[in-house]
Design a protein around this motif. Structure first.
Motif, mmCIF file in Angstrom:
data_model
loop_
_atom_site.group_PDB
_atom_site.id
_atom_site.type_symbol
_atom_site.label_atom_id
_atom_site.label_comp_id
_atom_site.label_asym_id
_atom_site.label_seq_id
_atom_site.Cartn_x
_atom_site.Cartn_y
_atom_site.Cartn_z
ATOM 1 N N UNK A 270 -58.535 10.871 -20.456
ATOM 2 C CA UNK A 270 -59.037 11.821 -21.449
ATOM 3 C C UNK A 270 -60.465 11.455 -21.835
ATOM 4 N N UNK A 271 -61.389 12.417 -21.683
ATOM 5 C CA UNK A 271 -62.788 12.204 -22.052
ATOM 6 C C UNK A 271 -63.110 12.831 -23.403
ATOM 7 N N UNK A 272 -62.698 14.078 -23.600
ATOM 8 C CA UNK A 272 -62.873 14.738 -24.898
ATOM 9 C C UNK A 272 -61.630 15.578 -25.178
ATOM 10 N N UNK A 273 -61.289 15.682 -26.438
ATOM 11 C CA UNK A 273 -60.165 16.515 -26.846
ATOM 12 C C UNK A 273 -58.833 15.784 -26.766
ATOM 13 N N UNK A 274 -58.047 15.854 -27.854
ATOM 14 C CA UNK A 274 -56.691 15.309 -27.841
ATOM 15 C C UNK A 274 -55.788 16.206 -26.999
ATOM 16 N N UNK A 275 -54.758 15.604 -26.406
ATOM 17 C CA UNK A 275 -53.820 16.372 -25.588
ATOM 18 C C UNK A 275 -52.406 15.855 -25.830
ATOM 19 N N UNK A 276 -51.433 16.757 -25.784
ATOM 20 C CA UNK A 276 -50.057 16.271 -25.845
ATOM 21 C C UNK A 276 -49.464 16.310 -24.442
ATOM 22 N N UNK A 277 -48.546 15.381 -24.212
ATOM 23 C CA UNK A 277 -47.858 15.266 -22.933
ATOM 24 C C UNK A 277 -46.365 15.233 -23.236
ATOM 25 N N UNK A 278 -45.675 16.334 -22.903
ATOM 26 C CA UNK A 278 -44.245 16.439 -23.162
ATOM 27 C C UNK A 278 -43.501 16.114 -21.877
#
Length: 313
Positions: free
Chosen positions: A91-99
């Motif tokens: 991840x470089x920018x921005x939060x992400x969810x991983x389900x």
């Protein structure tokens, strides 16, 4: 393992494509160039996303940027488009969810998540994203000594070992638009193996790549020395000296060259301050020494480059 750069980076973007076809074309591109997924935009406007892909003999690299959206790798997608691969996302920018079937992980910038790409998952980017991706065939992963991934693994790249940051740097540079920087697949794989297993790398070429990445991180520090670099990457000074000698130049030569090249880039961009301030920003303690070595390397005075940059800007 064969080293090489493949055919060079290839860029694909949905920007400018017919809005009603963007998602389908994005899915088709990812299925062919990386990993097959279903995609849904989180906004009413059409999906805007860009991907730069680099295919090496065994490993696929990518830089992905896009607006808010969700991607799903469902069981039906896995059955129709099996990857037989491990997926690694920086991840470089921005939060992400991983389900995943074991729960939900939230990935922040500066983190790496590694998963089995043939186990269903959902990834979401509510604020958009920019990330690097590495796809490794399962057979190659096993040769690296990578663990069996019944659950995703998350690593802190920014706060982790120097090898993790060197890996991110190498992949990131390889998938810049029109990149001409060759990338050695063997080094990428050994660095990745070191990150996921925790074991130190063993080859001189990997130590050299890690040392260069460490130097680039600390270019602005006037006191940066061989002792600092050796300690930062976990080798002895003597070994570090041999590693650089094997690469064709000494560590001080490499450090000086990187600082002078960085300075030229800053000056050519129209730096608003003085030449002396650029030298200080690049780790030079003496303005006169900086000016002398700059002209020696680049064949032109630093002040002339600065004037040209300001006019061009």
């Amino acid at each position: 393992m064969t080293s090489g750069m493949g055919t060079g980076p290839v860029l694909f973007s949905t920007v400018g494509l017919p809005e009603g076809q963007r998602v389908a074309l994005w899915e088709a591109h990812n299925a062919a160039a990386l990993i097959g997924v279903h995609c849904r935009s989180l906004r009413d406007d059409a999906l805007e996303a860009t991907e730069i892909n680099l295919q090496l003999p065994h490993v696929d690299l990518a830089r992905v940027a896009g607006g808010p959206h969700v991607v799903e790798r469902t069981r039906s997608v896995v059955r129709s488009l099996p990857s037989e691969a491990i997926a690694c996302y920086f991840a470089l920018t921005g939060d992400a969810f991983f389900y995943h079937d074991d729960g939900v992980r939230v990935l922040h910038p500066g983190q790496l998540i590694v998963c089995d790409a043939d186990r269903p998952f959902i990834r979401g980017f509510s604020q958009g994203l920019e990330e690097l991706a590495v796809k490794v065939p399962r057979s190659v992963w096993q040769d690296l000594g990578g663990p069996r991934l019944s659950q995703p693994m998350v690593f802190d790249v920014d706060e982790g070992a120097a090898q993790a940051r060197a890996l991110a740097r190498m992949v990131g540079r390889a998938v810049l638009p029109e990149s001409s920087e060759a990338v050695d697949e063997d080094i990428v794989l050994e660095l990745l193996g070191s990150v996921v297993s925790g074991r130190p790398p063993t080859t001189a070429t990997v130590h050299l790549a890690t040392a260069r990445a460490y130097i680039d991180e600390h270019l602005t520090e006037p006191g940066l020395s061989a002792a600092h670099v050796a300690r930062g990457i976990g080798v002895s000074e003597r070994h570090l000296s041999r590693v650089f000698a094997h690469g064709g130049e000494s560590l001080p030569q490499y450090l000086l060259g990187r600082r002078l090249d960085r300075a030229r880039s800053m000056l050519a961009a129209g730096w608003p301050g003085s030449v002396a301030e650029v030298g200080a920003a690049c780790g030079f303690g003496s303005a006169s020494y900086f000016s002398h070595r700059f002209k020696e390397r680049h064949g032109v005075g630093a002040a002339d480059v600065l004037r040209g940059g300001r006019v061009g800007g």
